[in-house]
Design a protein around this motif. Structure first.
Motif, PDB file in Angstrom:
ATOM      1  N   ARG A   1       8.336  -4.212  -2.362  1.00  0.00           N
ATOM      2  CA  ARG A   1       8.090  -2.789  -3.350  1.00  0.00           C
ATOM      3  C   ARG A   1       8.304  -2.413  -4.527  1.00  0.00           C
ATOM      4  NH1 ARG A   1       9.357   0.316   1.423  1.00  0.00           N
ATOM      5  NH2 ARG A   1      10.700   2.330   0.669  1.00  0.00           N
ATOM      6  N   LEU A   2       9.317  -3.693  -5.125  1.00  0.00           N
ATOM      7  CA  LEU A   2       9.518  -3.883  -6.563  1.00  0.00           C
ATOM      8  C   LEU A   2       7.878  -3.799  -7.071  1.00  0.00           C
ATOM      9  CD1 LEU A   2      11.373  -2.960  -8.684  1.00  0.00           C
ATOM     10  CD2 LEU A   2      11.918  -5.289  -8.000  1.00  0.00           C
ATOM     11  N   ALA A   3       7.585  -4.593  -6.474  1.00  0.00           N
ATOM     12  CA  ALA A   3       5.745  -5.041  -7.157  1.00  0.00           C
ATOM     13  C   ALA A   3       5.263  -4.261  -7.435  1.00  0.00           C
ATOM     14  CB  ALA A   3       5.065  -6.541  -6.797  1.00  0.00           C
ATOM     15  N   ALA A   4       5.411  -3.353  -6.100  1.00  0.00           N
ATOM     16  CA  ALA A   4       4.123  -2.394  -6.049  1.00  0.00           C
ATOM     17  C   ALA A   4       4.520  -1.277  -6.499  1.00  0.00           C
ATOM     18  CB  ALA A   4       4.351  -2.370  -4.210  1.00  0.00           C
ATOM     19  N   TYR A   5       5.432  -1.053  -6.931  1.00  0.00           N
ATOM     20  CA  TYR A   5       6.044  -0.058  -7.781  1.00  0.00           C
ATOM     21  C   TYR A   5       6.337   0.228  -9.043  1.00  0.00           C
ATOM     22  CZ  TYR A   5      10.063   2.529  -9.739  1.00  0.00           C
ATOM     23  OH  TYR A   5      10.271   3.045 -10.710  1.00  0.00           O
ATOM     24  N   ARG A   6       6.136  -1.108  -9.309  1.00  0.00           N
ATOM     25  CA  ARG A   6       6.004  -1.600 -10.976  1.00  0.00           C
ATOM     26  C   ARG A   6       4.197  -0.828 -11.474  1.00  0.00           C
ATOM     27  NH1 ARG A   6       9.889  -5.875 -13.686  1.00  0.00           N
ATOM     28  NH2 ARG A   6       8.354  -5.340 -16.003  1.00  0.00           N
ATOM     29  N   GLN A   7       3.415  -2.035 -10.746  1.00  0.00           N
ATOM     30  CA  GLN A   7       1.765  -1.553 -10.348  1.00  0.00           C
ATOM     31  C   GLN A   7       1.885  -0.669 -10.393  1.00  0.00           C
ATOM     32  OE1 GLN A   7      -0.629  -4.356  -8.256  1.00  0.00           O
ATOM     33  NE2 GLN A   7       0.699  -5.792  -8.421  1.00  0.00           N
ATOM     34  N   ALA A   8       1.963   0.129  -9.528  1.00  0.00           N
ATOM     35  CA  ALA A   8       1.192   1.772  -9.762  1.00  0.00           C
ATOM     36  C   ALA A   8       1.883   2.789 -10.373  1.00  0.00           C
ATOM     37  CB  ALA A   8       2.656   1.895  -8.392  1.00  0.00           C
TER      38      ALA A   8
ATOM     39  N   ILE B   1       0.208  -3.196   9.226  1.00  0.00           N
ATOM     40  CA  ILE B   1       0.223  -2.218   9.489  1.00  0.00           C
ATOM     41  C   ILE B   1       0.502  -1.122   8.866  1.00  0.00           C
ATOM     42  CG2 ILE B   1       1.015  -0.798  11.595  1.00  0.00           C
ATOM     43  CD1 ILE B   1       2.119  -2.701  13.630  1.00  0.00           C
ATOM     44  N   MET B   2      -0.912   0.107   8.308  1.00  0.00           N
ATOM     45  CA  MET B   2       0.105   0.848   7.377  1.00  0.00           C
ATOM     46  C   MET B   2       0.591   2.009   8.143  1.00  0.00           C
ATOM     47  SD  MET B   2      -0.214   1.838   4.266  1.00  0.00           S
ATOM     48  CE  MET B   2       0.099   3.242   3.073  1.00  0.00           C
ATOM     49  N   PRO B   3       1.655   2.637   7.975  1.00  0.00           N
ATOM     50  CA  PRO B   3       2.519   3.351   8.352  1.00  0.00           C
ATOM     51  C   PRO B   3       1.152   4.548   7.541  1.00  0.00           C
ATOM     52  CG  PRO B   3       3.433   1.777   7.186  1.00  0.00           C
ATOM     53  CD  PRO B   3       2.066   1.857   6.649  1.00  0.00           C
TER      54      PRO B   3
ATOM     55  N   ARG C   1       2.305   1.837  -3.180  1.00  0.00           N
ATOM     56  CA  ARG C   1       1.576   2.025  -4.210  1.00  0.00           C
ATOM     57  C   ARG C   1       0.706   4.059  -4.065  1.00  0.00           C
ATOM     58  NH1 ARG C   1      -2.794  -2.759  -4.904  1.00  0.00           N
ATOM     59  NH2 ARG C   1      -2.191  -3.495  -7.065  1.00  0.00           N
ATOM     60  N   ARG C   2       0.445   3.907  -2.980  1.00  0.00           N
ATOM     61  CA  ARG C   2       0.298   5.660  -2.577  1.00  0.00           C
ATOM     62  C   ARG C   2       1.113   6.275  -2.727  1.00  0.00           C
ATOM     63  NH1 ARG C   2      -3.605   4.750   2.654  1.00  0.00           N
ATOM     64  NH2 ARG C   2      -4.659   2.727   2.141  1.00  0.00           N
ATOM     65  N   SER C   3       2.877   6.072  -2.615  1.00  0.00           N
ATOM     66  CA  SER C   3       3.832   6.858  -2.911  1.00  0.00           C
ATOM     67  C   SER C   3       3.869   7.497  -4.501  1.00  0.00           C
ATOM     68  CB  SER C   3       4.939   6.509  -1.814  1.00  0.00           C
ATOM     69  OG  SER C   3       5.493   7.169  -0.868  1.00  0.00           O
ATOM     70  N   VAL C   4       3.886   5.784  -4.781  1.00  0.00           N
ATOM     71  CA  VAL C   4       3.754   6.594  -6.193  1.00  0.00           C
ATOM     72  C   VAL C   4       2.647   7.262  -7.270  1.00  0.00           C
ATOM     73  CG1 VAL C   4       4.080   5.523  -8.779  1.00  0.00           C
ATOM     74  CG2 VAL C   4       5.349   4.544  -6.340  1.00  0.00           C
ATOM     75  N   ALA C   5       1.948   7.196  -6.397  1.00  0.00           N
ATOM     76  CA  ALA C   5       0.631   6.989  -7.363  1.00  0.00           C
ATOM     77  C   ALA C   5       0.154   8.947  -7.124  1.00  0.00           C
ATOM     78  CB  ALA C   5      -1.084   7.247  -6.727  1.00  0.00           C
ATOM     79  N   ARG C   6       1.061   9.473  -5.502  1.00  0.00           N
ATOM     80  CA  ARG C   6       0.751  10.782  -4.938  1.00  0.00           C
ATOM     81  C   ARG C   6       1.914  11.349  -5.720  1.00  0.00           C
ATOM     82  NH1 ARG C   6       3.780  13.171  -2.006  1.00  0.00           N
ATOM     83  NH2 ARG C   6       3.331  14.959  -0.373  1.00  0.00           N
TER      84      ARG C   6
ATOM     85  N   GLN D   1       0.420  -1.063  -0.089  1.00  0.00           N
ATOM     86  CA  GLN D   1       0.072   0.014  -0.299  1.00  0.00           C
ATOM     87  C   GLN D   1       0.536   0.867  -0.601  1.00  0.00           C
ATOM     88  OE1 GLN D   1      -3.339   0.407  -0.245  1.00  0.00           O
ATOM     89  NE2 GLN D   1      -3.112  -1.447  -0.921  1.00  0.00           N
ATOM     90  N   MET D   2       2.145   1.621   0.935  1.00  0.00           N
ATOM     91  CA  MET D   2       2.459   2.233   1.147  1.00  0.00           C
ATOM     92  C   MET D   2       3.176   2.758  -0.054  1.00  0.00           C
ATOM     93  SD  MET D   2       5.212   3.446   4.119  1.00  0.00           S
ATOM     94  CE  MET D   2       6.016   1.244   3.677  1.00  0.00           C
TER      95      MET D   2
END
Lengths: 344, 344
Positions: free
Chosen positions: B203-210, B328-330, B174-179, B171-172
């Motif tokens: 993290r890498l996977a989420a990054y690529r998805q985002a 936990i969601m930071p 994904r949202r970081s990249v989107a932001r 989540q972190m």
DNA sequence: ACAAAGAAGTTAAACGTTTTTATTTTGATA
DNA sequence: TATCAAAATAAAAACGTTTAACTTCTTTGT
């Protein structure tokens, strides 16, 4: 398939468990040949000493208590103390011994006092390592009264002689101040740890002496005492920089406060090297990444921590505390010229 | 004056040690009145349970092993892992239990594997807390095979279900990249931990998805994997900033690497907010003191660490691992606008 | 050749608990 | 009031080790 005990070895070899026990600890009461047989059998069955039996029998715990004062959850300010490295250094020093590090995290001084009292009274460990020493430290008196082995990270001032390891704060501050004076500084701020800590006092005294030697007056407004958080470094700079005659140099007691000092510079629009400079005592090796990198006295934390480990071992073996005292001189790393352009 | 034992209480009360033992643990086999007498006597003589006897008899150790991977003395680079706070959080969670934290400092993965193997085989602890999980972690398989209670700090990808605590990296990121995309960034660098760590992969996977979601192409040169030291952050910025099409945003996996990234900015003459921005994942709460302060996802370390402590307790009491999993969601702390002025 | 001394090993007790098994006490019932 | 089951307590063994005290065997000196 039970875990083998000395009884297993006794059956295996036809000897008594007493002989096996003695053989395994190379008692002179057993013949070398017998010993060899026992050791071979132990090897064969994969025997490992069961500490619980030993502990019950001998009363020894084979634990070294490391008292770690960490601020409670609410105060989530980074204090830059690399306890982790301190702990791992101690742990590695004990690696080849039967001792283990047992962690006692406490929130404040009172808790550490209570914890130590308990460890001593109930013999929950064979030795204690404690940091954050005060000028006159009651914890040390407790341990000394009970003749309990311990080593402190930090010196004391009014206690009886004991084993300790510390950075040579006096030399470090004296040289720091002298060096800054050489570079033309006349107003030097001391960002110091909490006032009741022993090293705060040592540093303050050295600071005053060094000023004296340089013929500079001591000005109490240039000294601040608090927990060494970035917030503290920042606040100090914010406050001192608006003095009528502000400091041109800040000596910070650690890197966390130095980082905060930078933050204060940024806020005030001060430029490092033009308006003032920051120096620090460094054990994280992180000041080189500040922008700009700053001059520090660097003491790689693994040095004191491994010393702490070996000292507590020797202390538990009965070496007198006087033989186990070390002041380590951090080494100067000059990353900046540290002169400031004279105020116009 | 010996330390009182149950025998002392037995004599004191005229009961047998068996009854005393049972009374002290409130066994239903003993009458409430008898129990009261025993407890009173225990109180009076100042009795405290001697763990060594219990340990020998029951085979339990009442130790929770915390495996801490700290780099060796030669690599004195700060990795920004607040192990100290992690350990103290765990320690506090165990405070009211009879368990203690026993520290196992290891230098690398292999050592941690060997250490865990030993703890499991020789039952040197009743539970294990381990961090730095890999995608397919052999240590976890060892513990699971032996049915040994453990909790990991970090998830795994290919292992069977187990108890864990972790930040919600997916989540972190994904949202970081989107932001950042929202703010006009098209070239976003990912400063990632060592590639074999599970959370690096997440993290890498989420990054690529985002990136995909945003319709941006994935460019492998914008991703770096290494130990999260300041040096790594610095090197990454130095290298990436001289690309033909350099990143305008750096997402750093911790504050140490973010600090290093700043150092890289300084070296290259890059200005934060003009040429590029830095975001980070934060558990020290220290990014606010950077100059300028940066936007982070902040997870106060005491949250996961106390959860680790309570989970290992529950796991040792037999709760199934599936019930002991937490992501936990930071929370996002925006300290900077994070737009960059378009390149002219 | 024989006692004394020394070496090498064994026996047995102990450390403080828990727990299984046995014994005594209690209270209810016939 | 005797009987019996249930409840409460006691006895004893066990966990694995160390060590004091003892036994047996060998060597030594006279």
């Amino acid at each position: 398939m039970q875990r083998p005990t000395i009884k297993t070895i006794a059956q295996e070899t036809g000897l008594s468990i007493a002989t096996v026990s003695k053989a395994l600890k190379s008692s002179p009461q057993v013949r070398p040949e017998t010993r060899a047989i026992v050791v071979a059998a132990a090897e064969r069955v994969g025997y490992e000493l069961n500490m619980h039996g030993v502990q019950l029998r001998t009363g020894k715990t084979y634990q070294v208590a490391a008292i770690m004062t960490a601020p409670g959850p609410k105060q989530q300010e980074w204090e830059g103390v690399e306890y982790a490295q301190l702990l791992s250094g101690i742990s590695w020093a004990l690696e080849d011994s039967p001792y283990r590090v047992s962690l006692y995290a406490v929130r404040n001084f009172e808790e550490s006092l209570a914890t130590i009292r308990q460890i001593v009274a109930l013999k929950k460990a064979d030795g204690i390592i404690v940091s954050g020493t005060r000028a006159d430290d009651p914890r040390i008196r407790i341990m000394q009264a009970a003749d309990f082995p311990f080593v402190t990270y930090g010196t004391t001032i009014h206690n009886d002689a004991h084993a300790y390891v510390d950075a040579d704060n006096e030399q470090m501050i004296r040289r720091s101040v002298a060096r800054l004076v050489e570079r033309g500084h006349r107003r030097i701020a001391l960002i110091n740890p909490l006032a009741d800590l022993s090293y705060a006092i040592t540093r303050l005294a050295a600071y005053r002496q060094a000023l004296d030697v340089a013929g500079l007056a001591f000005d109490p407004v240039l000294v601040a005492h608090d927990r060494l958080t970035p917030a503290f470094g920042r606040e100090s700079v914010l406050a001192m920089s608006r003095l009528p005659d502000p400091p041109t140099a800040y000596i910070c007691a650690n890197e966390a406060s130095a980082l905060g000092a930078f933050s204060g510079f940024h806020e005030r629009g001060l430029v490092h090297g033009r308006d003032a400079v920051i120096n620090a005592t460094d054990d994280l090796n992180v000041s080189q990444y500040f922008a700009p990198p700053i001059t520090t006295y660097f003491l790689p934390i693994h040095e004191p921590s491994e010393l702490l480990g070996s000292y507590i071992l020797r202390r538990m073996e009965g070496e007198p505390p006087e033989a186990l005292q070390a002041l380590i001189m951090p080494r100067l790393i000059e990353r900046s010229d540290d002169r400031v352009t004279p105020k116009r």
